[in-house]
Design an enzyme around this catalytic site. Structure first.
Site, PDB file in Angstrom:
ATOM      1  N   GLY A  43       2.864   3.585  13.582  1.00 26.52           N
ATOM      2  CA  GLY A  43       3.562   2.351  13.943  1.00 26.52           C
ATOM      3  C   GLY A  43       3.010   1.734  15.219  1.00 26.52           C
ATOM      4  O   GLY A  43       2.855   0.514  15.325  1.00 26.52           O
ATOM      5  N   LYS A  67       0.846  -1.199   0.000  1.00 22.80           N
ATOM      6  CA  LYS A  67       0.000   0.000   0.000  1.00 22.80           C
ATOM      7  C   LYS A  67       0.879   1.246   0.000  1.00 22.80           C
ATOM      8  O   LYS A  67       1.506   1.597   0.990  1.00 22.80           O
ATOM      9  CB  LYS A  67      -0.909   0.045   1.235  1.00 22.80           C
ATOM     10  CG  LYS A  67      -1.986   1.118   1.062  1.00 22.80           C
ATOM     11  CD  LYS A  67      -2.570   1.624   2.350  1.00 22.80           C
ATOM     12  CE  LYS A  67      -1.722   2.598   3.085  1.00 22.80           C
ATOM     13  NZ  LYS A  67      -1.424   3.864   2.363  1.00 22.80           N
ATOM     14  N   GLU A  72       9.664   0.526  10.892  1.00 25.49           N
ATOM     15  CA  GLU A  72      10.750   1.498  10.721  1.00 25.49           C
ATOM     16  C   GLU A  72      10.096   2.867  10.865  1.00 25.49           C
ATOM     17  O   GLU A  72       9.355   3.304   9.990  1.00 25.49           O
ATOM     18  CB  GLU A  72      11.381   1.269   9.340  1.00 25.49           C
ATOM     19  CG  GLU A  72      12.787   1.763   9.272  1.00 25.49           C
ATOM     20  CD  GLU A  72      12.808   3.218   8.902  1.00 25.49           C
ATOM     21  OE1 GLU A  72      12.907   4.041   9.840  1.00 25.49           O
ATOM     22  OE2 GLU A  72      12.690   3.540   7.721  1.00 25.49           O
ATOM     23  N   GLU A  95       9.931  14.736  16.045  1.00 27.27           N
ATOM     24  CA  GLU A  95      10.371  14.687  14.648  1.00 27.27           C
ATOM     25  C   GLU A  95       9.646  15.791  13.875  1.00 27.27           C
ATOM     26  O   GLU A  95       8.412  15.838  13.854  1.00 27.27           O
ATOM     27  CB  GLU A  95      10.027  13.315  14.061  1.00 27.27           C
ATOM     28  CG  GLU A  95      10.531  13.147  12.643  1.00 27.27           C
ATOM     29  CD  GLU A  95      10.359  11.729  12.121  1.00 27.27           C
ATOM     30  OE1 GLU A  95       9.233  11.207  12.179  1.00 27.27           O
ATOM     31  OE2 GLU A  95      11.349  11.146  11.648  1.00 27.27           O
ATOM     32  N   CYS A 126      13.819   9.895   7.761  1.00 31.71           N
ATOM     33  CA  CYS A 126      13.715   9.526   9.179  1.00 31.71           C
ATOM     34  C   CYS A 126      15.048   9.505   9.920  1.00 31.71           C
ATOM     35  O   CYS A 126      15.105   9.765  11.113  1.00 31.71           O
ATOM     36  CB  CYS A 126      13.045   8.162   9.269  1.00 31.71           C
ATOM     37  SG  CYS A 126      13.758   6.977   8.127  1.00 31.71           S
ATOM     38  N   THR A 175       5.789   7.264  14.005  1.00 39.30           N
ATOM     39  CA  THR A 175       5.731   6.433  15.213  1.00 39.30           C
ATOM     40  C   THR A 175       4.284   6.248  15.659  1.00 39.30           C
ATOM     41  O   THR A 175       3.905   5.167  16.124  1.00 39.30           O
ATOM     42  CB  THR A 175       6.600   7.080  16.313  1.00 39.30           C
ATOM     43  OG1 THR A 175       7.962   7.032  15.861  1.00 39.30           O
ATOM     44  CG2 THR A 175       6.497   6.331  17.624  1.00 39.30           C
TER      45      THR A 175
END
Ligand code: NAD
Length: 484
Positions: A236, A179, A253, A386, A287, A233
């Site tokens: 994730g 995807k 990741e 981030e 990243c 994150t």
């Protein structure tokens, strides 16, 4: 002229989509409509997963082929990608703003390299061994493909990240439903064309363009055996929760806030190109970038000046121009995000030394000036979260121990660098940094070495033999050799 598709590549064939929704893509640099593709519906995911399952369960199918036969098919895929490398790079650049020179390298160039590296690993090494046992018999230990893989990728380096997953998974004998992110679906369609031209067998690869709901549907799909995700994150964590409940293996990741540690003996001016690549590459949308620059107090002013000069000297503009070093951000949403962090940096008392606004003369496109904040405290929001844009935070330290303590005082642990005239000293510092990868005077992801994070940067490794092993499961067959 826009680039438009009316079919989806599901399980080895181009098919009409189940639904009517479409995904439109706009140019990061001009905001113009670039093209559109059908948005996959849940029924399309069902179809792609079912085809992937059939290919996997077929006793004469892809997973049962000799690795060398799979390698031949994947070599055809690599050649078909090479034929499209130029256009792949161009599509990525117009969609997400990646400077074209980088897109040639990462997006056009890297996927065939990865396919050949991983097929070389499976054809060059035995995938099984017989071990004499301690109980009289022996054991045949076999590496088998883990099964149907659901792969979900982001928009920042869409092709290279797709192939960090596709190359080892397909080489190992898995089948994959991929995807792509809605922001970068046009390069994914070109990759689908390459797969079709290469004649990958039915079910080996399906591509389902869609957003996070479709991604969540794929992650939880009963026909999927393993999930591989790259992205934020937050996403994730949601994916890990689903996989935890289902006891489904997952590679994650995720984000980073890596440290670029400038030691007191560093000659930053002589390594400034590598420093740029390690901290600001791809408009800050990678990243592993070292976005927290740790500067020794003894040379603090000089380091701040060098980085400020670097940021001010960068050529910002049309990402299709060979001379451009910094292009626009991927979307207006991403620019809003980055600008809100710049506002937070100012609000928390950091000292702006470069950038901070939108570049003059670039009224269209989602540009942000390369930005440097000095006097940042490691507790500031801009040092903790981030940002994913061209924004560096310079943090002062006294002594190596404090530098390492600051580097490690982060929720993340993905990349990082040490800048020094003494590589031995650099390595000693690098060994103490809590991070999955780190470079001395440069940063690179070499295909032969594992890449991934610790802490909130993720679980598992991609690249290297370790990256291959994450698509394999061990099976042991016990052989009773005690009876003739
Ligand atoms: P995101 O993580 O939300 O999206 C990345 C991919 O995951 C997309 O394909 C998306 O459709 C999919 N996705 C999102 N939520 C999902 C879920 N719950 N289940 C399954 N799939 C899901 O990233 P974003 O919203 O595009 O960007 C936001 C921030 O994420 C960025 O500012 C940046 O900080 C970070 N990011 C990190 C990376 C990375 O490489 N680590 C890449 C992109 C974005």
């Amino acid at each position: 002229m826009t680039i438009d598709y009316d079919k989806l590549y599901l399980g080895g064939h181009w098919k009409s989509p189940a639904g009517r929704e479409r995904i439109e893509v706009r140019s990061a640099a001009t905001e113009e409509l670039l093209g559109s593709v059908p948005e996959a519906a849940e029924a399309d995911v069902d179809e792609a997963v079912a085809a992937a399952r059939r290919a996997l369960d077929d006793p004469a199918g892809w997973s049962r082929w000799q690795p060398a036969k799979r390698a031949e098919a994947l070599e055809r895929f690599a050649v078909a990608l090479e034929k499209r490398a130029e256009e792949t790079a161009r599509r990525v650049t117009i969609q997400n703003g990646m400077p074209i020179t980088l897109a040639h390298q990462f997006e056009g160039g890297f996927p065939p390299v990865l396919l050949r590296y991983f097929t070389g690993l499976v054809t060059g090494r035995e995938q099984e061994e017989t071990r004499p046992g301690m109980l009289g018999g022996s054991s045949r230990v076999i590496r088998e493909p883990v099964g149907v893989v659901g792969a979900i990728v982001p928009w920042n380096v869409p092709q290279a990240i797709s192939f960090l997953k596709l190359a080892p998974a397909l080489a190992a004998g898995c089948t994959v439903v991929l995807k792509p992110a809605p922001e970068t679906v046009l390069d994914a369609m070109l990759m689908s064309e390459a797969a079709a031209e290469a004649g990958l067998p039915e079910g080996v690869l399906g591509v389902v363009p869609g957003g996070r709901e479709l991604g969540a549907y794929l992650v939880a799909h009963p026909g999927v055996d393993k999930v591989s995700f790259t992205g934020s994150t937050a996403a994730g964590r949601a994916i890990a929760e689903t996989c935890g409940r289902l006891l489904r293996p997952v590679t994650l990741e995720l984000g980073g806030k890596s440290a670029a540690i400038v030691l007191d003996d560093a000659d930053l001016a002589s390594t400034i190109e590598s420093f740029f690549a390690a901290t600001l590459l791809n408009n800050g949308q990678i990243c592993w970038l070292g976005t927290r620059v740790l500067a020794p107090r003894a040379r603090y002013g000089e380091v701040v000046d060098t980085i400020t000069d670097l940021a001010r000297s960068l050529k910002v503009g049309d990402p299709l121009a060979d001379t451009t070093q910094v292009g626009p951000l991927v979307s207006s949403r991403q620019r809003d995000r980055v600008e809100s962090y710049i506002a937070k940096g100012r609000g928390e008392g950091a000292r702006l030394t470069a950038g901070g606004g939108r570049p003059a003369g670039l009224d269209r496109g989602w540009f942000v000036e390369p930005t440097v904040f000095a006097d940042v405290d490691n507790g500031h929001t801009i040092a903790r979260e981030e940002i994913f844009g061209p924004v560096l935070s310079v943090i002062p330290y006294s002594g190596e121990d404090e530098a390492i303590a600051i580097a490690n005082a982060s929720d993340y642990g993905l990349g990082g660098t040490v800048w020094t005239s003494d590589p031995g000293r650099g390595e000693a510092v690098a060994r103490r940094v809590a991070s999955g990868t780190i470079g001395i005077n440069a940063y690179a992801n070499d295909p032969t070495a594992p890449f991934g994070g610790v802490k909130s940067s993720g679980i598992g490794r991609e690249l290297g033999p370790e990256g291959l092993h994450s698509y394999q499961v061990f099976k042991t067959i016990y052989l009773d050799t005690t009876r003739g």
